[in-house]
Design a protein around this motif. Structure first.
Motif, PDB file in Angstrom:
ATOM      1  N   GLN A 249       0.789  -1.228   0.000  1.00  0.00           N
ATOM      2  CA  GLN A 249       0.000   0.000   0.000  1.00  0.00           C
ATOM      3  C   GLN A 249       0.825   1.284   0.000  1.00  0.00           C
ATOM      4  N   THR A 250       2.124   1.177   0.118  1.00  0.00           N
ATOM      5  CA  THR A 250       2.904   2.410   0.167  1.00  0.00           C
ATOM      6  C   THR A 250       3.741   2.578  -1.089  1.00  0.00           C
ATOM      7  N   THR A 251       4.173   3.802  -1.300  1.00  0.00           N
ATOM      8  CA  THR A 251       5.033   4.075  -2.448  1.00  0.00           C
ATOM      9  C   THR A 251       6.352   3.327  -2.294  1.00  0.00           C
TER      10      THR A 251
ATOM     11  N   ARG B 228       5.926  -0.112  -3.653  1.00  0.00           N
ATOM     12  CA  ARG B 228       5.928  -0.084  -5.114  1.00  0.00           C
ATOM     13  C   ARG B 228       7.344   0.013  -5.653  1.00  0.00           C
ATOM     14  N   ARG B 229       8.138   0.823  -4.977  1.00  0.00           N
ATOM     15  CA  ARG B 229       9.519   1.002  -5.444  1.00  0.00           C
ATOM     16  C   ARG B 229      10.307  -0.291  -5.272  1.00  0.00           C
TER      17      ARG B 229
ATOM     18  N   SER C  53      13.508   5.840 -13.976  1.00  0.00           N
ATOM     19  CA  SER C  53      12.215   6.443 -13.685  1.00  0.00           C
ATOM     20  C   SER C  53      12.294   7.327 -12.451  1.00  0.00           C
TER      21      SER C  53
ATOM     22  N   GLU D 179       1.163   0.118 -12.290  1.00  0.00           N
ATOM     23  CA  GLU D 179       2.406   0.343 -11.557  1.00  0.00           C
ATOM     24  C   GLU D 179       3.465   0.955 -12.448  1.00  0.00           C
TER      25      GLU D 179
ATOM     26  N   MET E  90       5.076   4.866 -11.996  1.00  0.00           N
ATOM     27  CA  MET E  90       6.399   4.740 -11.392  1.00  0.00           C
ATOM     28  C   MET E  90       7.144   6.052 -11.193  1.00  0.00           C
ATOM     29  N   MET E  91       6.983   6.969 -12.136  1.00  0.00           N
ATOM     30  CA  MET E  91       7.733   8.217 -12.048  1.00  0.00           C
ATOM     31  C   MET E  91       7.047   9.233 -11.145  1.00  0.00           C
TER      32      MET E  91
ATOM     33  N   LEU F  63       5.156   8.571  -8.186  1.00  0.00           N
ATOM     34  CA  LEU F  63       4.614   7.997  -6.958  1.00  0.00           C
ATOM     35  C   LEU F  63       4.430   9.031  -5.855  1.00  0.00           C
ATOM     36  N   ARG F  64       5.352   9.998  -5.797  1.00  0.00           N
ATOM     37  CA  ARG F  64       5.258  10.978  -4.718  1.00  0.00           C
ATOM     38  C   ARG F  64       3.969  11.791  -4.825  1.00  0.00           C
TER      39      ARG F  64
ATOM     40  N   SER G  22       0.527   9.934  -3.780  1.00  0.00           N
ATOM     41  CA  SER G  22       0.446   9.296  -2.477  1.00  0.00           C
ATOM     42  C   SER G  22       0.239  10.344  -1.399  1.00  0.00           C
TER      43      SER G  22
ATOM     44  N   GLY H  17       3.153   8.713   2.175  1.00  0.00           N
ATOM     45  CA  GLY H  17       3.787   7.456   1.827  1.00  0.00           C
ATOM     46  C   GLY H  17       2.823   6.366   1.401  1.00  0.00           C
TER      47      GLY H  17
ATOM     48  N   LEU I  87      -0.277   4.935  -0.921  1.00  0.00           N
ATOM     49  CA  LEU I  87      -0.791   5.187  -2.256  1.00  0.00           C
ATOM     50  C   LEU I  87      -2.204   5.749  -2.195  1.00  0.00           C
TER      51      LEU I  87
END
Lengths: 324, 498
Positions: free
Chosen positions: A192-194, A197-198, A212, B352, B356-357, B359-360, B363, B366, B368
């Motif tokens: 659920q967090t970025t 995902r990373r 990216s 996803e 990817m580029m 995400l910040r 969200s 932190g 999503l």
């Protein structure tokens, strides 16, 4: 057969393959459970025994959660067992020296995280392979534990330290509650967090992730810190459960945690480390150990069977993949 | 038919997950014929040759040699059927010498039992090289040879054993005119001996010069196959791209806006003293040959390589990115050259990959923001005309064209100020390619400044408003693209002003 029927049957085959790949390991677990139940219906499936199994695997599950985080990025952590042992020794020595229990535990967890930090720096910034660097730190941490404890077991821990590994809230052991908390936190983090995902992005394609704009070094470093932290949690709980600290108490974590994650990679997702898979892997190993114990089969045989089961699970899932 | 049929291919088909690359190929080769095979990147030429060579298996279709059906399941089968190959990739083992590379995979000459007769090997190698009329050191590892010499070694491999049909996939790309003519002479000799040659190349002049017959492939199909005497370059190009070249590209922009990016004496270990600027709404091409430093220039702007001298300005401010993540945060994005390796994560979903580029931005603390993420990803996807029923599918299941659209969607999520494209249509089928051209032009019209690197002349000349030419890392010209033709473009690439 007409063309459309051939296609249909191919689709069916593919679906069967996919089904086995997704659920095969879980079915294996259920099968294992059923077999033990049939052989010893009086003992094995009792509530007491199941509580036992879960309590036994709680520490492993905590450590394996951390290893899962690292393995999601495609790295590997061999040092968790040594970190757990070291943390246990240090924690015990601090308490022995008269420092109060919560502070000792806090310092111990910090130490574990720092050990993970060293791994992370070596791998992410030093460019060493995870295998080599964690193998080296494992050896070094192991030596440090022996040196600090002079190779002996440390007894005489304070009474209030017992609770972590031996206490319970009502019927449920506290270590199990801790395990559930860790599982939920790590699950949320991965899915659920970025940050999660990373992690998965790096595991899938590190170069593309870097291009990216993902700070791949930082993310990998943090993963090792987390692995070190959870190894420390496992180490502290283990020390409390044994109510003593032994310089090699955590050693079995190394292979068992890795085995659990690998088993888990064959479940639910295609060859990707995932937390529910890891939990399943931990449970398979717990149930097997417990069941074979009940049957009175010696522990050496258990090790052999664990190896065989891992090979079978991975082999079956890759066969199912080929068929699809 | 004047010549006898030596090889016939019937209904050859091949699919990769998500994309059909050969859609029923029929091909006929005559004895003593030099047969040209042309088509754009991704038309399926290399796949076709790899199937005939036994490197890849076909899904269906039949192959006949001298009228008999053959099964080619391995390179050994191909060799025993009398087929010889020069593949596009050199595939040399760099620490083996030329002799061993040439005979790799064939039987080495033997003395007694398993012992190699090195003397005989040398003799045979020298014979092949003499036949090709080249002088190459054969005792040192090929890693120490020049690029041209290595290419000749790769060519020589096709002659290690006697064959009847020679397949040459872009054999001359790395050669100078001198070696190229030697190769053509050998081809002529083979032809006179009654052998058949299949010659694959992007260089249409060469193809028209040396072949008797030409087959044009497009999008996995044969669209034309006839005598070369009746063909010219324009008709070939039209057949290759399936439409008139002029109408293939979107209209050029009328007006450019403010300067977005400016390089002032930009230098590092790969490029030297580059000065240029690109405005909002403008597509600036970076022209030049392979090795001119084009990709390296993009990488410097993307923060992957620090400058040794000079500076960069972004929107009037000094721009000194130290990493891609810093460049991206300032609105500078890159569509990298190697899609599968650098652009996408095959094992993850479209959601996803596209997010990817960003995400910040997608969200909160932190975690999503799922609804926002879904909304913005799908908007970006439809902006690039991504064809998919389900954004949770893995990117690996998409066709090459759709994968590239995912990369575009990812890079344009945050409305970049400077969009850098490195070979944006590489490995993309023809249909999707023109959609990508339209997308690029649209992004420019919406205010992005675009830097374009492409080895595809048509693409470069069809898209760029202006072109900066690089040669060996140095800037040689900046030219307006006022209907520049391929010849002029190439001359500029070679540093000749005309």
């Amino acid at each position: 057969m007409t063309d459309s029927r051939i296609i249909e049957s191919m689709k069916e085959k593919r679906n069967t393959g996919k089904f086995i790949r997704t659920w095969g390991t879980l079915m294996g677990f259920i099968l294992l459970f059923v077999i033990f139940t049939i052989i010893r219906p009086d003992v094995f499936p009792s509530g007491r025994n199941i509580r036992n199994i879960i309590e036994q695997v709680a520490t492993l599950a905590i450590v394996a959660s951390g290893v899962t985080v690292v393995m999601v990025t495609g790295d590997f952590d061999l040092s968790v067992g040594a970190i757990a042992s070291l943390v246990g020794i240090v924690c015990a020595m601090l308490m022995e020296a008269g420092i109060n229990t919560p502070v000792s535990i806090f310092i111990a967890l910090l130490l574990g995280t720092a050990a993970g930090f060293i791994n992370g720096v070596l791998v992410a910034y030093g460019g060493l392979s995870a295998f080599v660097s964690t193998l080296a730190t494992m050896t070094a941490f192991g030596g440090l534990s022996l040196l600090l404890s002079r190779g002996t077991t440390i007894f005489g821990l304070p009474e209030n330290f017992r609770f972590l590994g031996q206490g319970s809230l009502g019927f449920i052991p506290f270590s199990v509650i801790l395990m559930v908390i860790v599982l939920v936190v790590v699950y949320l983090m991965l899915e659920q967090t970025t940050y999660g995902r990373r992690l998965y992005a790096i595991g899938g394609n590190e170069e593309a992730s870097f291009l990216s704009g993902i700070n791949t070094k930082k993310v990998r470093l943090a993963a090792f810190c987390l692995s070190g932290f959870f190894a420390a949690v496992g180490g502290v709980v283990l020390t409390s459960r044994l109510y003593s600290a032994h310089p090699q108490a955590g050693s079995p974590f190394m292979l068992n945690a890795a085995a659990a994650v690998f088993l888990g990679m064959t479940a639910f997702r295609d060859g990707e480390a995932n937390l529910w898979g890891t939990l399943l892997g931990v449970l398979i190993m717990g149930v097997m150990g417990n069941g074979l114990n009940i049957l009175g089969i010696n522990t050496y045989v258990q090790s052999i069977l664990t190896g065989v089961i891992i090979i079978m699970a991975v082999l079956l899932s890759s066969l199912a993949k080929k068929k699809a | 038919m004047t010549s006898l049929e030596v090889l016939k291919i019937n209904g050859l088909e091949k699919s990769y997950p998500g994309v059909k690359v050969l859609k029923g190929i029929d091909l006929c080769l005559g004895r003593g014929e030099v047969h040209g095979l042309v088509g754009e990147n991704g038309a399926g030429k290399s796949t076709l040759i790899k199937i005939v060579a036994g490197v890849l298996g076909a899904d269906s279709g039949r192959i006949f040699i001298d009228g008999n059906e053959v099964q080619i399941k391995s390179s050994k089968d191909a060799a025993s059927a009398g087929l010889c190959f020069i593949h596009q990739e050199l595939n040399l083992i760099s620490y083996f010498n030329a002799m061993e590379n040439i005979f790799l995979g064939h039987e080495y000459p033997k003395k007694i039992g398993p012992f190699v007769d090195w003397k005989d090997l040398r003799k045979k190698t020298v014979k092949i090289l003499t036949q090709l009329d080249v002088d190459i050191p054969i005792d040192i590892p090929v890693a120490y040879l020049t690029a041209v010499e290595r290419a000749m070694v790769a060519i020589a491999r096709a002659f290690a054993v006697e064959g009847n049909i020679y397949f040459m996939d872009e054999p001359a790309t790395a050669l100078t005119d001198l070696e190229k003519n030697k190769l053509f002479k050998v081809i002529g000799t083979l032809k006179n001996q009654g052998k058949t040659i299949v010659y694959v190349s992007h260089n249409l002049d060469d193809v028209l010069n040396i072949t008797d017959k030409i087959t044009v492939m497009r999008d996995g199909m044969v669209v034309e196959s006839r005598d070369s005497s009746g063909m010219d370059k324009d008709s070939l190009i039209s057949a290759m791209i399936g439409r008139n070249l002029k109408s293939a590209f979107p209209e050029k922009a009328g007006k450019a806006g403010d300067v977005v990016f400016k390089a002032e004496h930009l230098s590092n270990k790969n490029v030297h003293d580059l000065c240029f600027e690109v405005k909002a709404g403008e597509i600036l091409g970076i022209g030049g040959l392979v090795g001119a430093g084009r990709t390296e220039l993009l990488e410097s702007i993307f923060g992957m390589e620090s400058l040794s001298d000079g500076e960069m300005m972004l929107n009037g401010e000094k721009f000194t990115p130290k990493s891609p993540s810093e460049a991206i945060s300032k609105g500078v994005v890159l569509v990298p050259e190697e899609r599968r390796k650098q652009g996408i994560v095959l094992s993850r979903s479209i959601y996803e990959n596209i997010s990817m580029m960003s995400l910040r931005q997608l969200s909160k603390a932190g975690f999503l923001a799922h609804r926002k993420l879904k909304e913005q990803v799908e908007t970006a996807g439809s902006k690039v005309k991504l064809k998919t029923s389900d954004y949770t599918n893995h990117v690996g299941t998409l066709s090459g064209g759709n994968q590239q659209k995912v990369v575009f969607a990812k890079t344009v999520m945050n409305r970049p100020g400077l969009l850098m494209l490195d070979e944006p249509s590489k490995g993309v089928d023809v249909g999707a390619r023109f959609e990508i051209y339209t997308i690029i032009r649209e992004l420019a019209e919406q205010g992005a400044a675009v830097l374009l690197v492409s080895s595809d002349f048509n693409e470069m000349l069809g898209l760029a408003d202006r072109i900066v030419f690089l040669k060996e890392g140095r800037q040689v010209f900046v030219k307006e693209n006022d209907n520049m033709d391929q010849e002029r473009y190439l001359n500029y690439c070679y540093g000749r002003d005309i």
